[in-house]
Design a protein around this motif. Structure first.
Motif, PDB file in Angstrom:
ATOM      1  N   GLU A  63       0.839  -1.183   0.000  1.00 31.96           N
ATOM      2  CA  GLU A  63       0.000   0.000   0.000  1.00 31.96           C
ATOM      3  C   GLU A  63       0.884   1.246   0.000  1.00 31.96           C
ATOM      4  OE1 GLU A  63      -3.308   0.393  -0.218  1.00 31.96           O
ATOM      5  OE2 GLU A  63      -3.538  -1.784  -0.478  1.00 31.96           O
ATOM      6  N   LYS A  64       0.537   2.198  -0.822  1.00 31.29           N
ATOM      7  CA  LYS A  64       1.337   3.421  -0.901  1.00 31.29           C
ATOM      8  C   LYS A  64       1.370   4.149   0.442  1.00 31.29           C
ATOM      9  CE  LYS A  64       0.527   4.155  -5.853  1.00 31.29           C
ATOM     10  NZ  LYS A  64      -0.169   4.964  -6.878  1.00 31.29           N
ATOM     11  N   GLN A  65       0.255   4.091   1.184  1.00 33.40           N
ATOM     12  CA  GLN A  65       0.235   4.768   2.477  1.00 33.40           C
ATOM     13  C   GLN A  65       1.216   4.126   3.452  1.00 33.40           C
ATOM     14  OE1 GLN A  65      -1.634   7.716   3.088  1.00 33.40           O
ATOM     15  NE2 GLN A  65      -0.080   7.735   4.701  1.00 33.40           N
ATOM     16  N   TRP A  66       1.405   2.794   3.348  1.00 34.18           N
ATOM     17  CA  TRP A  66       2.412   2.134   4.185  1.00 34.18           C
ATOM     18  C   TRP A  66       3.804   2.674   3.853  1.00 34.18           C
ATOM     19  CZ3 TRP A  66       0.759  -3.643   3.075  1.00 34.18           C
ATOM     20  CH2 TRP A  66      -0.485  -3.879   3.669  1.00 34.18           C
ATOM     21  N   MET A  67       4.066   2.875   2.576  1.00 29.59           N
ATOM     22  CA  MET A  67       5.375   3.368   2.155  1.00 29.59           C
ATOM     23  C   MET A  67       5.584   4.805   2.623  1.00 29.59           C
ATOM     24  SD  MET A  67       5.248   1.610  -1.646  1.00 29.59           S
ATOM     25  CE  MET A  67       6.913   1.983  -2.199  1.00 29.59           C
ATOM     26  N   VAL A  68       4.525   5.603   2.595  1.00 26.67           N
ATOM     27  CA  VAL A  68       4.599   6.958   3.147  1.00 26.67           C
ATOM     28  C   VAL A  68       4.915   6.899   4.631  1.00 26.67           C
ATOM     29  CG1 VAL A  68       3.250   9.015   3.720  1.00 26.67           C
ATOM     30  CG2 VAL A  68       3.078   8.010   1.440  1.00 26.67           C
ATOM     31  N   ASN A  69       4.229   6.021   5.362  1.00 25.06           N
ATOM     32  CA  ASN A  69       4.451   5.900   6.806  1.00 25.06           C
ATOM     33  C   ASN A  69       5.876   5.436   7.108  1.00 25.06           C
ATOM     34  OD1 ASN A  69       1.769   6.602   7.081  1.00 25.06           O
ATOM     35  ND2 ASN A  69       1.052   4.524   7.498  1.00 25.06           N
ATOM     36  N   SER A  70       6.394   4.525   6.270  1.00 25.59           N
ATOM     37  CA  SER A  70       7.774   4.069   6.433  1.00 25.59           C
ATOM     38  C   SER A  70       8.750   5.219   6.219  1.00 25.59           C
ATOM     39  CB  SER A  70       8.072   2.947   5.429  1.00 25.59           C
ATOM     40  OG  SER A  70       9.438   2.610   5.424  1.00 25.59           O
ATOM     41  N   ALA A  71       8.495   6.039   5.202  1.00 26.82           N
ATOM     42  CA  ALA A  71       9.363   7.190   4.922  1.00 26.82           C
ATOM     43  C   ALA A  71       9.383   8.154   6.103  1.00 26.82           C
ATOM     44  CB  ALA A  71       8.881   7.908   3.665  1.00 26.82           C
ATOM     45  N   ILE A  72       8.217   8.406   6.677  1.00 26.02           N
ATOM     46  CA  ILE A  72       8.134   9.317   7.821  1.00 26.02           C
ATOM     47  C   ILE A  72       8.875   8.749   9.018  1.00 26.02           C
ATOM     48  CG2 ILE A  72       6.530  10.338   9.502  1.00 26.02           C
ATOM     49  CD1 ILE A  72       4.497  10.505   7.168  1.00 26.02           C
ATOM     50  N   ALA A  73       8.765   7.426   9.240  1.00 30.49           N
ATOM     51  CA  ALA A  73       9.466   6.786  10.351  1.00 30.49           C
ATOM     52  C   ALA A  73      10.982   6.931  10.206  1.00 30.49           C
ATOM     53  CB  ALA A  73       9.080   5.314  10.438  1.00 30.49           C
ATOM     54  N   THR A  74      11.483   6.774   8.975  1.00 36.60           N
ATOM     55  CA  THR A  74      12.919   6.944   8.730  1.00 36.60           C
ATOM     56  C   THR A  74      13.342   8.386   8.991  1.00 36.60           C
ATOM     57  OG1 THR A  74      13.045   5.146   7.109  1.00 36.60           O
ATOM     58  CG2 THR A  74      14.724   6.861   6.959  1.00 36.60           C
TER      59      THR A  74
ATOM     60  N   MET B 278      13.883   5.377  -1.407  1.00 41.12           N
ATOM     61  CA  MET B 278      14.634   6.634  -1.385  1.00 41.12           C
ATOM     62  C   MET B 278      13.867   7.720  -2.135  1.00 41.12           C
ATOM     63  SD  MET B 278      17.418   6.697   0.432  1.00 41.12           S
ATOM     64  CE  MET B 278      18.462   7.989  -0.250  1.00 41.12           C
ATOM     65  N   LEU B 279      13.238   7.344  -3.229  1.00 44.79           N
ATOM     66  CA  LEU B 279      12.413   8.297  -3.971  1.00 44.79           C
ATOM     67  C   LEU B 279      11.197   8.726  -3.154  1.00 44.79           C
ATOM     68  CD1 LEU B 279      12.585   6.627  -7.483  1.00 44.79           C
ATOM     69  CD2 LEU B 279      13.169   9.014  -7.028  1.00 44.79           C
ATOM     70  N   VAL B 280      10.548   7.756  -2.507  1.00 49.36           N
ATOM     71  CA  VAL B 280       9.367   8.081  -1.694  1.00 49.36           C
ATOM     72  C   VAL B 280       9.747   9.021  -0.557  1.00 49.36           C
ATOM     73  CG1 VAL B 280       7.600   7.134  -0.156  1.00 49.36           C
ATOM     74  CG2 VAL B 280       8.187   5.929  -2.275  1.00 49.36           C
ATOM     75  N   ARG B 281      10.843   8.724   0.136  1.00 48.93           N
ATOM     76  CA  ARG B 281      11.265   9.602   1.248  1.00 48.93           C
ATOM     77  C   ARG B 281      11.491  11.023   0.751  1.00 48.93           C
ATOM     78  NH1 ARG B 281      15.426   5.091   2.178  1.00 48.93           N
ATOM     79  NH2 ARG B 281      14.180   3.532   3.304  1.00 48.93           N
ATOM     80  N   ALA B 282      12.157  11.114  -0.391  1.00 43.31           N
ATOM     81  CA  ALA B 282      12.464  12.446  -0.922  1.00 43.31           C
ATOM     82  C   ALA B 282      11.195  13.211  -1.280  1.00 43.31           C
ATOM     83  CB  ALA B 282      13.373  12.318  -2.146  1.00 43.31           C
ATOM     84  N   MET B 283      10.251  12.547  -1.946  1.00 42.50           N
ATOM     85  CA  MET B 283       9.020  13.220  -2.372  1.00 42.50           C
ATOM     86  C   MET B 283       8.117  13.557  -1.193  1.00 42.50           C
ATOM     87  SD  MET B 283       8.011  11.313  -5.986  1.00 42.50           S
ATOM     88  CE  MET B 283       7.955   9.650  -5.315  1.00 42.50           C
ATOM     89  N   VAL B 284       8.081  12.690  -0.187  1.00 37.70           N
ATOM     90  CA  VAL B 284       7.200  12.893   0.969  1.00 37.70           C
ATOM     91  C   VAL B 284       7.790  13.885   1.973  1.00 37.70           C
ATOM     92  CG1 VAL B 284       6.245  11.731   3.019  1.00 37.70           C
ATOM     93  CG2 VAL B 284       6.067  10.650   0.765  1.00 37.70           C
ATOM     94  N   LEU B 285       9.106  13.780   2.199  1.00 40.06           N
ATOM     95  CA  LEU B 285       9.746  14.593   3.235  1.00 40.06           C
ATOM     96  C   LEU B 285      10.359  15.883   2.706  1.00 40.06           C
ATOM     97  CD1 LEU B 285      11.518  11.689   5.178  1.00 40.06           C
ATOM     98  CD2 LEU B 285       9.327  12.764   5.705  1.00 40.06           C
ATOM     99  N   GLY B 286      10.424  16.029   1.389  1.00 39.96           N
ATOM    100  CA  GLY B 286      10.961  17.263   0.819  1.00 39.96           C
ATOM    101  C   GLY B 286      12.472  17.296   0.766  1.00 39.96           C
TER     102      GLY B 286
END
Length: 359
Positions: free
Chosen positions: A74-85, A111-119
């Motif tokens: 789920e994309k939301q899981w990947m977003v949550n993982s990025a935020i946790a990192t 790495m792409l998700v973290r960058a896009m989500v966290l700026g």
């Protein structure tokens, strides 16, 4: 409230380019697919899939411990993982980060998700073994596999915080990491958990052999002593692993080895991965520790190394002297070529099958 997958952080940049809207980023992704190199095409494809109308991404598991398979995250899981990192490593907006991993596997995608989500300010380069040495940039954060780290030791000072995954860190590499100022961390995780859910520091004053959980992750053991992962923000249900661990607390553990690799030799339980860690300081060829049937011990420890050289087996007496009596291999074999996964991990079960064909 966590960001949703379709929100693009306004501070996100990709190789210095900033995007006013998702549509502008999607146009750029299309250009990458049409005109880019292999890794750039992969990035373009992932960005397009990330912003489509599906709630999930389909990814392939590594295949290191079994047959590679496709799973849905789920994309939301990947977003949550990025935020946790980002929370764990204190990496907020405008973090300068290096992506030098293939985008077709989960580590590169995340790495792409973290960058896009966290700026983050993401610098993307070809996933070469010495990618870090080819640029003068400094980075707050990077992710590499051990092979890349080994070929980047002299340039690691460019990176403040480094996570290392995709394979074990040898004793020799860990020793080299003690000489660099970079905060280096080994990661524990899998495709199913959207990469790492625990890390351990491998150098500096905070060096430890314990893996510490990321936010909102808890651990338990099953009846075999294997790790059970509870992470409701990135998993629909707990994952029961085949990783034997020593649980120190609900949020930390010491990794021992794989249950499916465990050797019972004369009633003594042995962990091949721990034996390999000791031998890695002496043996430079690719090798594994495994077992074969023995009429007296039940199972005996054997060493198999990869070598296309014919002739006598190298003398490993010094290496074996570093092992406890029960850990010492009773037989040494060589085969010309190990079977590997796409991510460069040795397929242990397949090695034994190959060995049988040689004998």
């Amino acid at each position: 409230m966590n960001p949703t997958p379709h929100i693009l952080h306004p501070d996100f940049t990709l190789n210095g380019l900033q995007f006013e809207a998702v549509e502008e980023l999607l146009d750029f992704a299309g250009e990458l697919r049409r005109e880019g190199d292999d890794h750039e095409i992969g990035i373009g494809k992932f960005i397009q899939k990330w912003f489509n109308d599906k709630s999930y991404i389909t990814v392939k598991t590594s295949g290191a411990t079994g047959k590679s398979k496709k799973i849905r995250l789920e994309k939301q899981w990947m977003v949550n993982s990025a935020i946790a990192t980002g929370t764990f490593f204190k990496l907020g907006a405008k973090t300068s980060a290096l992506l030098c991993l293939p985008p077709n596997f989960i580590a590169g995608k995340m790495m792409l998700v973290r960058a896009m989500v966290l700026g983050w300010e993401l610098h993307v380069v070809a996933p070469e073994k010495d990618a870090l040495t080819q640029y003068d940039n400094d980075y707050n954060f990077a992710a590499m596999v051990p092979y890349q780290v080994l070929h980047s030791i002299k340039a690691l000072a460019k990176v403040k915080k480094l996570i290392i995954g995709g394979g074990p860190i040898s004793a020799a590499l860990e020793e080299k990491l003690q000489q660099v100022p970079t905060e280096a961390f080994a990661t524990y995780g899998m495709t199913e958990t959207s990469t790492h859910i625990a890390v351990r520091r491998v150098n500096g004053p905070a060096k430890s052999d314990l893996y510490a959980a990321l936010p909102n992750v808890k651990f338990d053991l099953d009846h075999r002593g294997c790790l059970v992962i509870h992470a409701p923000e990135i998993l629909s249900e707990p994952i029961v692993t085949n990783d034997l661990v020593q649980l120190e607390s609900p949020s930390s553990f010491r990794w021992l080895g794989r249950y499916d690799n465990l050797i019972n030799s004369g009633g003594i339980k042995l962990f091949p991965e721990k034996i390999e860690e000791k031998l890695s300081a002496f043996i430079k060829l690719p090798f594994i520790i495994t077992s074969e049937k023995d009429p007296e011990l039940g199972e005996r420890v054997i060493l198999i190394f990869e070598s296309d050289r014919s002739g006598s087996v190298p003398n490993y007496s010094e290496a074996f002297a570093s092992l406890d009596t029960y850990e010492r291999p009773k037989r040494v074999y060589s085969i010309s070529k190990f079977p590997y996964t796409e991510t460069g991990k040795i397929k242990r079960a397949d090695v034994l099958q190959v060995l049988q064909r040689y004998r």
